[in-house]
Motif scaffolding. Structure first.
Motif, PDB file in Angstrom:
ATOM      1  N   SER A   1       0.866  -1.335   0.494  1.00 19.32           N
ATOM      2  CA  SER A   1      -0.388  -0.012   0.053  1.00 19.32           C
ATOM      3  C   SER A   1       0.920   1.168   0.169  1.00 19.32           C
ATOM      4  N   LEU A   2       2.198   1.073  -0.100  1.00 19.67           N
ATOM      5  CA  LEU A   2       3.151   2.729   0.229  1.00 19.67           C
ATOM      6  C   LEU A   2       4.047   2.616  -0.859  1.00 19.67           C
ATOM      7  N   LYS A   3       3.590   1.283  -1.618  1.00 18.11           N
ATOM      8  CA  LYS A   3       4.712   1.621  -3.470  1.00 18.11           C
ATOM      9  C   LYS A   3       4.206   2.495  -4.378  1.00 18.11           C
ATOM     10  N   ARG A   4       4.635   2.419  -5.146  1.00 22.87           N
ATOM     11  CA  ARG A   4       4.196   2.902  -6.731  1.00 22.87           C
ATOM     12  C   ARG A   4       3.218   1.534  -6.995  1.00 22.87           C
ATOM     13  N   LEU A   5       2.277   1.933  -8.356  1.00 21.96           N
ATOM     14  CA  LEU A   5       2.194   0.781  -8.432  1.00 21.96           C
ATOM     15  C   LEU A   5       3.167   0.381  -9.764  1.00 21.96           C
ATOM     16  N   ASP A   6       4.343   1.218 -10.233  1.00 21.53           N
ATOM     17  CA  ASP A   6       5.101   0.142 -11.258  1.00 21.53           C
ATOM     18  C   ASP A   6       6.331  -0.697 -10.056  1.00 21.53           C
ATOM     19  N   GLU A   7       6.061  -0.373  -8.954  1.00 16.70           N
ATOM     20  CA  GLU A   7       6.348  -1.104  -8.091  1.00 16.70           C
ATOM     21  C   GLU A   7       6.353  -2.244  -7.332  1.00 16.70           C
ATOM     22  N   VAL A   8       4.994  -2.641  -7.992  1.00 20.44           N
ATOM     23  CA  VAL A   8       4.299  -3.315  -7.103  1.00 20.44           C
ATOM     24  C   VAL A   8       4.488  -5.125  -7.543  1.00 20.44           C
ATOM     25  N   GLY A   9       4.798  -5.145  -8.860  1.00 20.39           N
ATOM     26  CA  GLY A   9       5.965  -6.244  -9.395  1.00 20.39           C
ATOM     27  C   GLY A   9       7.624  -6.557  -8.661  1.00 20.39           C
ATOM     28  N   LEU A  10       7.951  -5.579  -7.978  1.00 21.79           N
ATOM     29  CA  LEU A  10       9.087  -6.344  -8.079  1.00 21.79           C
ATOM     30  C   LEU A  10       9.412  -7.850  -6.681  1.00 21.79           C
ATOM     31  N   ASP A  11      10.746  -8.116  -7.088  1.00 27.44           N
ATOM     32  CA  ASP A  11      10.753  -8.615  -6.351  1.00 27.44           C
ATOM     33  C   ASP A  11      11.151  -8.695  -4.577  1.00 27.44           C
ATOM     34  N   SER A  12      11.622  -6.927  -4.745  1.00 29.43           N
ATOM     35  CA  SER A  12      11.793  -6.826  -3.110  1.00 29.43           C
ATOM     36  C   SER A  12      10.051  -6.345  -2.237  1.00 29.43           C
ATOM     37  N   TRP A  13       9.906  -6.547  -1.272  1.00 26.56           N
ATOM     38  CA  TRP A  13       8.586  -5.852  -0.659  1.00 26.56           C
ATOM     39  C   TRP A  13       8.944  -4.741   0.108  1.00 26.56           C
ATOM     40  N   LEU A  14       9.845  -4.308   0.262  1.00 29.01           N
ATOM     41  CA  LEU A  14       9.872  -3.212   0.944  1.00 29.01           C
ATOM     42  C   LEU A  14       9.651  -2.101  -0.964  1.00 29.01           C
ATOM     43  N   PRO A  15       9.148  -0.818  -0.063  1.00 32.46           N
ATOM     44  CA  PRO A  15       9.230   0.102  -1.577  1.00 32.46           C
ATOM     45  C   PRO A  15      10.893   1.588  -1.682  1.00 32.46           C
ATOM     46  N   GLN A  16      10.227   1.233  -3.071  1.00 34.79           N
ATOM     47  CA  GLN A  16      12.032   2.604  -2.801  1.00 34.79           C
ATOM     48  C   GLN A  16      11.761   3.619  -2.021  1.00 34.79           C
ATOM     49  N   VAL A  17       9.910   4.929  -2.025  1.00 41.32           N
ATOM     50  CA  VAL A  17       9.687   5.596  -1.228  1.00 41.32           C
ATOM     51  C   VAL A  17       8.223   5.080  -0.238  1.00 41.32           C
ATOM     52  N   PHE A  18       8.386   5.236   0.299  1.00 43.14           N
ATOM     53  CA  PHE A  18       7.477   4.958   1.072  1.00 43.14           C
ATOM     54  C   PHE A  18       5.991   6.624   0.563  1.00 43.14           C
ATOM     55  N   GLN A  19       5.383   5.562   0.180  1.00 42.45           N
ATOM     56  CA  GLN A  19       4.231   6.653  -0.730  1.00 42.45           C
ATOM     57  C   GLN A  19       3.064   6.924   0.126  1.00 42.45           C
ATOM     58  N   TRP A  20       2.681   7.370   1.029  1.00 41.22           N
ATOM     59  CA  TRP A  20       1.927   7.091   2.246  1.00 41.22           C
ATOM     60  C   TRP A  20       0.616   8.776   1.336  1.00 41.22           C
ATOM     61  N   ARG A  21       0.733   8.977   0.618  1.00 47.50           N
ATOM     62  CA  ARG A  21      -0.012   9.580  -0.452  1.00 47.50           C
ATOM     63  C   ARG A  21      -1.692   8.728  -0.871  1.00 47.50           C
ATOM     64  N   ASN A  22      -0.789   7.480  -0.916  1.00 47.88           N
ATOM     65  CA  ASN A  22      -2.026   6.477  -1.739  1.00 47.88           C
ATOM     66  C   ASN A  22      -3.133   6.173  -0.767  1.00 47.88           C
ATOM     67  N   TYR A  23      -2.523   6.663   0.316  1.00 46.10           N
ATOM     68  CA  TYR A  23      -3.640   6.891   1.999  1.00 46.10           C
ATOM     69  C   TYR A  23      -5.145   7.989   1.060  1.00 46.10           C
TER      70      TYR A  23
END
Length: 280
Positions: free
Chosen positions: A39-61
């Motif tokens: 929920s804290l990722k950008r859309l293009d990061e969702v399919g990546l292997d890493s669970w951690l987002p590159q930059v936390f997207q708090w704006r998603n909420y």
């Protein structure tokens, strides 16, 4: 020496048990952790292997509430509103029925209780069509009353409350009657306060079950503004495509009421489950 050996064995078994329980708890928590991180990722990061987002997207909420055509705040309120009313009515009606089955003596009481319990054997989907037809006849389709009224009674809730009330000493009834208390006074001022653990248990089960209910609201509701949260999330996904990060943000916010309810009432929940099955 033998005593020390026994203590070591017990300590080892206890350690193994804690390790196993920790592994089980971790495995159960992993999907929830993935949901929060997604929920804290950008859309293009969702399919990546890493669970951690590159930059936390708090704006998603915040974006979940401001999306065009998505009435998330309204759906959130509808789900809480319907679940609260169903919970209140089920707890009240189940308490009254349980008091009658547990504390009052009348002809055919036990037979009626068994017939009442037999309704638990009927799958909810079997009763959906007759319930829907009744709602059509009453003109309650696409209304909150149509969602609430069919769920206002519960055989399981009556069974749970009855089992707990049977564990309350009968001497209290006799003492109240000697003091001139009516049956309603006995129920409201004596039995119901003592049944608080069972009431809390039933409240939690009922609220969570109705808050997350999908099939009955899906059948009943036609207007998007009257959707409850599970139906709204379905519309959210279909209207926005594969916006997995925003969908996970919406799901994360949707579980907050259930978590808060359980956290604040967990002690009474455990006690109610334990004491509710003491006497049958």
């Amino acid at each position: 020496m033998f005593k020390q050996s026994m203590q070591c064995n017990q300590g080892l078994r206890l350690l193994i048990l804690h390790v196993v329980l920790a592994l089980i708890a971790t495995s159960l928590a992993l999907p929830f952790v993935w949901m929060l991180l997604t929920s804290l990722k950008r859309l293009d990061e969702v399919g990546l292997d890493s669970w951690l987002p590159q930059v936390f997207q708090w704006r998603n909420y915040a974006d979940v509430f401001s999306m065009k055509g998505i009435l998330f705040g309204r759906w959130y309120w509808n789900a809480i509103y319907v679940a609260a009313w169903v919970t209140f009515l089920q707890v009240f009606t189940s308490s009254l029925a349980a008091f009658s089955f547990a504390r009052l003596k009348w002809r055919g009481r036990d037979t009626m209780f068994l017939l009442y319990l037999a309704t638990m054997m009927l799958p909810g989907l079997v009763m959906m069509i007759p319930n829907y037809q009744i709602m059509i006849d009453l003109g309650l389709v696409d209304t909150f009353a149509g969602l609430i009224l069919p769920c206002a009674f519960s055989a399981f809730g009556t069974f749970l409350m009855r089992q707990f009330m049977l564990s309350i000493p009968q001497a209290l009834d006799e003492a109240a009657e000697i003091d001139g208390a009516s049956k309603w006074t006995l129920f409201w001022n004596v039995i119901l306060p003592l049944s608080r653990p069972a009431l809390v248990t039933l409240t939690i089960f009922t609220f969570i079950g109705n808050y997350s209910s999908m099939f009955w609201p899906l059948v009943m509701m036609k207007t998007p503004a009257r959707y409850t949260l599970p139906i709204g999330l379905m519309a959210f996904e279909s209207s926005r495509g594969q916006q997995t990060n925003l969908l996970m943000a919406a799901v994360a916010m949707s579980v907050i009421p259930m978590i808060l309810l359980f956290v604040f009432m967990q002690k009474q929940l455990v006690r109610g489950i334990m004491l509710g099955g003491v006497k049958g």
